[in-house]
Design an enzyme around this catalytic site. Structure first.
Site, PDB file in Angstrom:
ATOM      1  CG  HIS A 163       3.309  69.664  76.024  1.00  0.00           C
ATOM      2  ND1 HIS A 163       3.625  69.137  74.791  1.00  0.00           N
ATOM      3  CD2 HIS A 163       3.061  68.605  76.848  1.00  0.00           C
ATOM      4  CE1 HIS A 163       3.581  67.813  74.875  1.00  0.00           C
ATOM      5  NE2 HIS A 163       3.239  67.472  76.099  1.00  0.00           N
ATOM      6  NE  ARG A 200       3.744  72.933  72.491  1.00  0.00           N
ATOM      7  CZ  ARG A 200       4.405  73.563  73.483  1.00  0.00           C
ATOM      8  NH1 ARG A 200       3.910  74.623  74.068  1.00  0.00           N
ATOM      9  NH2 ARG A 200       5.601  73.137  73.863  1.00  0.00           N
ATOM     10  CE1 TYR A 259       7.966  75.746  76.333  1.00  0.00           C
ATOM     11  CE2 TYR A 259       7.291  75.163  78.560  1.00  0.00           C
ATOM     12  CZ  TYR A 259       7.048  75.193  77.202  1.00  0.00           C
ATOM     13  OH  TYR A 259       5.867  74.685  76.711  1.00  0.00           O
TER      14      TYR A 259
HETATM   15  C1  LIG Z   1       8.148  57.377  74.828  1.00  0.00           C
HETATM   16  C2  LIG Z   1       7.706  58.619  75.551  1.00  0.00           C
HETATM   17  N1  LIG Z   1       8.637  59.376  76.175  1.00  0.00           N
HETATM   18  C3  LIG Z   1       8.261  60.507  76.800  1.00  0.00           C
HETATM   19  C4  LIG Z   1       6.947  60.900  76.840  1.00  0.00           C
HETATM   20  C5  LIG Z   1       6.544  62.191  77.536  1.00  0.00           C
HETATM   21  N2  LIG Z   1       6.186  63.209  76.533  1.00  0.00           N
HETATM   22  C6  LIG Z   1       4.905  63.519  76.270  1.00  0.00           C
HETATM   23  S1  LIG Z   1       4.768  64.686  75.074  1.00  0.00           S
HETATM   24  C7  LIG Z   1       6.440  64.800  74.891  1.00  0.00           C
HETATM   25  C8  LIG Z   1       7.036  65.754  73.881  1.00  0.00           C
HETATM   26  C9  LIG Z   1       6.782  65.392  72.458  1.00  0.00           C
HETATM   27  O1  LIG Z   1       7.187  66.417  71.618  1.00  0.00           O
HETATM   28  P1  LIG Z   1       6.913  66.402  70.076  1.00  0.00           P
HETATM   29  O2  LIG Z   1       7.216  65.064  69.512  1.00  0.00           O
HETATM   30  O3  LIG Z   1       7.635  67.556  69.493  1.00  0.00           O
HETATM   31  O4  LIG Z   1       5.327  66.601  69.951  1.00  0.00           O
HETATM   32  P2  LIG Z   1       4.431  67.852  70.395  1.00  0.00           P
HETATM   33  O5  LIG Z   1       3.976  67.580  71.793  1.00  0.00           O
HETATM   34  O6  LIG Z   1       5.255  69.084  70.285  1.00  0.00           O
HETATM   35  O7  LIG Z   1       3.279  67.863  69.446  1.00  0.00           O
HETATM   36  C10 LIG Z   1       7.088  63.930  75.767  1.00  0.00           C
HETATM   37  C11 LIG Z   1       8.559  63.813  75.877  1.00  0.00           C
HETATM   38  C12 LIG Z   1       6.001  60.075  76.181  1.00  0.00           C
HETATM   39  N3  LIG Z   1       4.713  60.376  76.138  1.00  0.00           N
HETATM   40  N4  LIG Z   1       6.409  58.955  75.543  1.00  0.00           N
END
Ligand SMILES: Cc1ncc(C[n+]2csc(CCOP(=O)(O)OP(=O)(O)O)c2C)c(N)n1
Ligand SMILES: [Mg+2]
Length: 372
Positions: A271, A267, A280
């Site tokens: 985020h 990425r 970070y």
């Molecule tokens: C069940 C749940 N826990 C926590 C969150 C908060 N949250 C939003 S994005 C994220 C990270 C997700 O990372 P990844 O699966 O690697 O996807 P990326 O954002 O990198 O595409 C989190 C923990 C959420 N949306 N849903």
């Protein structure tokens, strides 16, 4: 007493040592015993299409990022760096294969023909979804991390029962693999031989959490534990991703069940538009990945095979400018619904509880009205 245990079986996963690829960062093509057959019919015209698709998607991403900064949108999760993973995967599927995505797969919506302005509604926080899921075979995007893998698996099991040969693909991130939902989905998919592709974009981070903190093994290796074969591919190599998804789709369509694909990518941006990745991660890490840019890599390859790159680039710019203008002009026109309409779609039919909440909301709104 010292007992040594055998190392986990990994033979069902290809690409564990080095992610599978066919394009080097300098655009040269190398052989891949695993992927080459799936690319036998891919020539200059398909590669040109993939290039233009990626360029358009990058421009949509840039434009929506800017619209957020201008106050037109509420939030945007950028996909910069992940264009090859998303475009390569989508273009390997049939239009009637059903897609279940997270919030970052804007490429899938645009390439499935969702009106670019229509998909803005969700990011302007004026709609619960930006499109009709059945018109585009694309589920409303999922914010609950990993939940869409269950939806995809359930859909795939039903599709198989219905006797068709359409399949489902679930897109999720590295962080999602730590969620129960993803693991439960893989248990069901493996047990029922569901025609589903688990397409994991490992973009190295779950917000600020690096993937190395979440997994001691490559993510694709986990699939083996469920009895699901895995492919670990270079997610910045559009051809490699395309081949991997073709292989997985073929398996699913002929009744051989699920496949797990880990597309190793990065990425490049934050985020979301509310995140500051400088807190970070090192700039050196970002700079190293910039060298592996998926669009530049394909452009160098097109040059090497003698394609008219100048003309292709011009065509891409025309398409990019057109969609950017459409987004800018459309963003301002997205209708803002009355707040009480948020109660309309909670359930198919109204319930007493939701109606009571609507009444409370209206009473509250009326009580603060004079002060506005
Ligand atoms: C069940 C749940 N826990 C926590 C969150 C908060 N949250 C939003 S994005 C994220 C990270 C997700 O990372 P990844 O699966 O690697 O996807 P990326 O954002 O990198 O595409 C989190 C923990 C959420 N949306 N849903
Ligand atoms: Mg991630």
């Amino acid at each position: 007493m010292s007992i040594s245990l055998p190392v986990p079986r990994t033979e069902s996963v290809e690409g564990l040592e080095n992610p599978l690829s066919v394009l080097d960062p300098d655009g040269s093509r190398h052989a891949s015993p695993v992927l080459d057959d799936a690319l036998a019919d891919i020539g200059e015209s398909m590669l040109t299409d993939l290039y233009v698709d990626m360029a358009v998607i990058r421009r949509v991403d840039e434009e929506c990022f800017a619209l957020t900064r201008q106050g037109e949108l509420t939030l945007w999760p950028p996909l910069r760096g992940q264009e090859a993973a998303q475009v390569g995967a989508l273009r390997a599927l049939r239009d009637d294969d059903f897609l279940f995505t997270s919030y970052r797969e804007h490429a899938l919506a645009i390439l499935r023909g969702v009106d670019p302005v229509e998909q803005l509604a969700l990011w302007k926080a004026t709609a619960l979804s930006g499109w009709d899921p059945f018109a585009h075979h694309l589920a409303p995007l999922q914010i609950i991390i990993g939940a869409q893998t269950l939806h995809a698996t359930g859909y795939a099991m039903a599709a198989r029962r219905a006797g068709g040969d359409d399949i489902a693909m679930a897109c999720f991130g590295d962080g999602a693999t730590s969620e129960g939902d993803v693991n439960e989905a893989m248990v069901f998919a493996a047990s029922f031989g569901a025609p589903v592709i688990f397409f994991c974009q490992n973009n190295q981070y779950a917000i600020s959490e690096p993937v190395r903190v979440q997994s001691g093994t490559p993510l694709a290796q986990r699939a083996g534990g469920f009895g699901i074969p895995g492919l670990r591919v270079d997610g910045n190599d559009v051809m490699a991703v395309h081949a991997a998804v073709r292989i997985a789709a073929d398996r699913a369509r002929r009744g051989d069940g699920p496949t797990f694909i880990e597309a190793v990518t990065y990425r490049m941006g934050p985020h979301t538009t509310t995140d500051d990745p400088g807190r970070y991660r090192d700039e050196a890490e970002v700079a190293a990945w910039r060298q592996k840019d998926p669009i530049e890599r394909l452009e160098r390859h097109l040059e090497r095979i003698g394609a008219p790159v100048e003309r292709i680039r011009e065509e891409a710019v025309i398409r990019c400018d057109a969609i950017a203008a459409q987004l800018r002009e459309g963003a301002a026109r997205v209708a803002v619904p009355a707040p009480e309409t948020m109660f309309d779609s909670v359930y198919v039919a109204p319930t007493r509880r939701v109606e009571r909440q609507r009444a409370e909301h209206l009473a509250f709104a009326a009580s603060v009205e004079p002060r506005r």
